[in-house]
Design a protein around this motif. Structure first.
Motif, PDB file in Angstrom:
ATOM      1  N   UNK A  89       0.843  -1.194   0.000  1.00  0.00           N
ATOM      2  CA  UNK A  89       0.000   0.000   0.000  1.00  0.00           C
ATOM      3  C   UNK A  89       0.880   1.247   0.000  1.00  0.00           C
ATOM      4  N   UNK A  90       2.057   1.140   0.616  1.00  0.00           N
ATOM      5  CA  UNK A  90       3.062   2.204   0.642  1.00  0.00           C
ATOM      6  C   UNK A  90       4.417   1.523   0.809  1.00  0.00           C
ATOM      7  N   UNK A  91       5.508   2.216   0.485  1.00  0.00           N
ATOM      8  CA  UNK A  91       6.820   1.584   0.608  1.00  0.00           C
ATOM      9  C   UNK A  91       7.080   1.104   2.043  1.00  0.00           C
ATOM     10  N   UNK A  92       7.656  -0.092   2.199  1.00  0.00           N
ATOM     11  CA  UNK A  92       7.930  -0.593   3.548  1.00  0.00           C
ATOM     12  C   UNK A  92       9.040   0.210   4.227  1.00  0.00           C
ATOM     13  N   UNK A  93       8.978   0.243   5.542  1.00  0.00           N
ATOM     14  CA  UNK A  93      10.038   0.850   6.341  1.00  0.00           C
ATOM     15  C   UNK A  93      11.031  -0.269   6.657  1.00  0.00           C
ATOM     16  N   UNK A  94      12.292  -0.076   6.284  1.00  0.00           N
ATOM     17  CA  UNK A  94      13.288  -1.130   6.498  1.00  0.00           C
ATOM     18  C   UNK A  94      14.471  -0.602   7.295  1.00  0.00           C
ATOM     19  N   UNK A  95      15.109  -1.527   8.014  1.00  0.00           N
ATOM     20  CA  UNK A  95      16.293  -1.167   8.776  1.00  0.00           C
ATOM     21  C   UNK A  95      17.058  -2.419   9.160  1.00  0.00           C
ATOM     22  N   UNK A  96      18.288  -2.229   9.629  1.00  0.00           N
ATOM     23  CA  UNK A  96      19.128  -3.313  10.117  1.00  0.00           C
ATOM     24  C   UNK A  96      19.355  -3.121  11.603  1.00  0.00           C
ATOM     25  N   UNK A  97      19.398  -4.221  12.321  1.00  0.00           N
ATOM     26  CA  UNK A  97      19.619  -4.178  13.757  1.00  0.00           C
ATOM     27  C   UNK A  97      20.651  -5.230  14.132  1.00  0.00           C
ATOM     28  N   UNK A  98      21.434  -4.919  15.139  1.00  0.00           N
ATOM     29  CA  UNK A  98      22.357  -5.909  15.697  1.00  0.00           C
ATOM     30  C   UNK A  98      21.614  -6.628  16.816  1.00  0.00           C
ATOM     31  N   UNK A  99      21.668  -7.936  16.809  1.00  0.00           N
ATOM     32  CA  UNK A  99      21.036  -8.720  17.851  1.00  0.00           C
ATOM     33  C   UNK A  99      21.824  -8.548  19.144  1.00  0.00           C
ATOM     34  N   UNK A 100      21.216  -7.944  20.146  1.00  0.00           N
ATOM     35  CA  UNK A 100      21.944  -7.658  21.378  1.00  0.00           C
ATOM     36  C   UNK A 100      21.654  -8.667  22.483  1.00  0.00           C
ATOM     37  N   UNK A 101      20.480  -9.324  22.422  1.00  0.00           N
ATOM     38  CA  UNK A 101      20.140 -10.330  23.414  1.00  0.00           C
ATOM     39  C   UNK A 101      19.361 -11.445  22.736  1.00  0.00           C
ATOM     40  N   UNK A 102      19.697 -12.675  23.072  1.00  0.00           N
ATOM     41  CA  UNK A 102      18.961 -13.825  22.560  1.00  0.00           C
ATOM     42  C   UNK A 102      18.691 -14.742  23.747  1.00  0.00           C
ATOM     43  N   UNK A 103      17.419 -15.029  23.984  1.00  0.00           N
ATOM     44  CA  UNK A 103      17.033 -15.903  25.088  1.00  0.00           C
ATOM     45  C   UNK A 103      16.251 -17.074  24.495  1.00  0.00           C
ATOM     46  N   UNK A 104      16.745 -18.258  24.729  1.00  0.00           N
ATOM     47  CA  UNK A 104      16.090 -19.462  24.225  1.00  0.00           C
ATOM     48  C   UNK A 104      15.489 -20.220  25.401  1.00  0.00           C
ATOM     49  N   UNK A 105      14.406 -20.954  25.139  1.00  0.00           N
ATOM     50  CA  UNK A 105      13.788 -21.715  26.239  1.00  0.00           C
ATOM     51  C   UNK A 105      14.726 -22.792  26.778  1.00  0.00           C
TER      52      UNK A 105
END
Length: 105
Positions: A89-105
């Motif tokens: 419907x309109x151009x998507x908003x995009x960006x890159x992020x660094x994964x700073x925390x990952x929590x797994x079960x």
């Protein structure tokens, strides 16, 4: 055995937030899945989230390194993205992020 430096490395996420034309989310989902299937080197996973009862979505694609995403861009991938353009419907908003925390079960 993993090296200590491996634990200091962070993955990266490409995030796209988009609103699709009415009723076009299922087609966008199919094309997203088709594009993701082409990824190889450095690809760590992908998620497509849909806001309930809307055509709004968030795509998250995880990469080992930002360069890996660039290396996975090829003619097949570009053709799939071209098919997807008319669905927004309109151009998507995009960006890159660094994964700073990952929590797994």
């Amino acid at each position: 055995m993993r090296e200590f430096s491996d634990f200091l490395r962070h993955n990266y996420g490409y995030v796209a937030i988009a609103t699709f034309k009415p009723g076009k989310f299922p087609e966008a989902q199919r094309l997203f899945e088709e594009a993701v299937k082409t990824y190889t080197k450095g690809f760590k996973g992908a998620y497509l989230l849909q806001k309930p009862n809307t055509d709004e979505g968030i795509a998250v694609i995880l990469w080992e390194k930002l360069e890996d995403m660039e290396e996975n861009q090829n003619e097949t991938h570009e053709k799939i993205l071209e098919k997807m353009k008319h669905l927004f419907a309109s151009p998507p908003e995009t960006n890159f992020y660094e994964l700073s925390t990952e929590i797994k079960p």
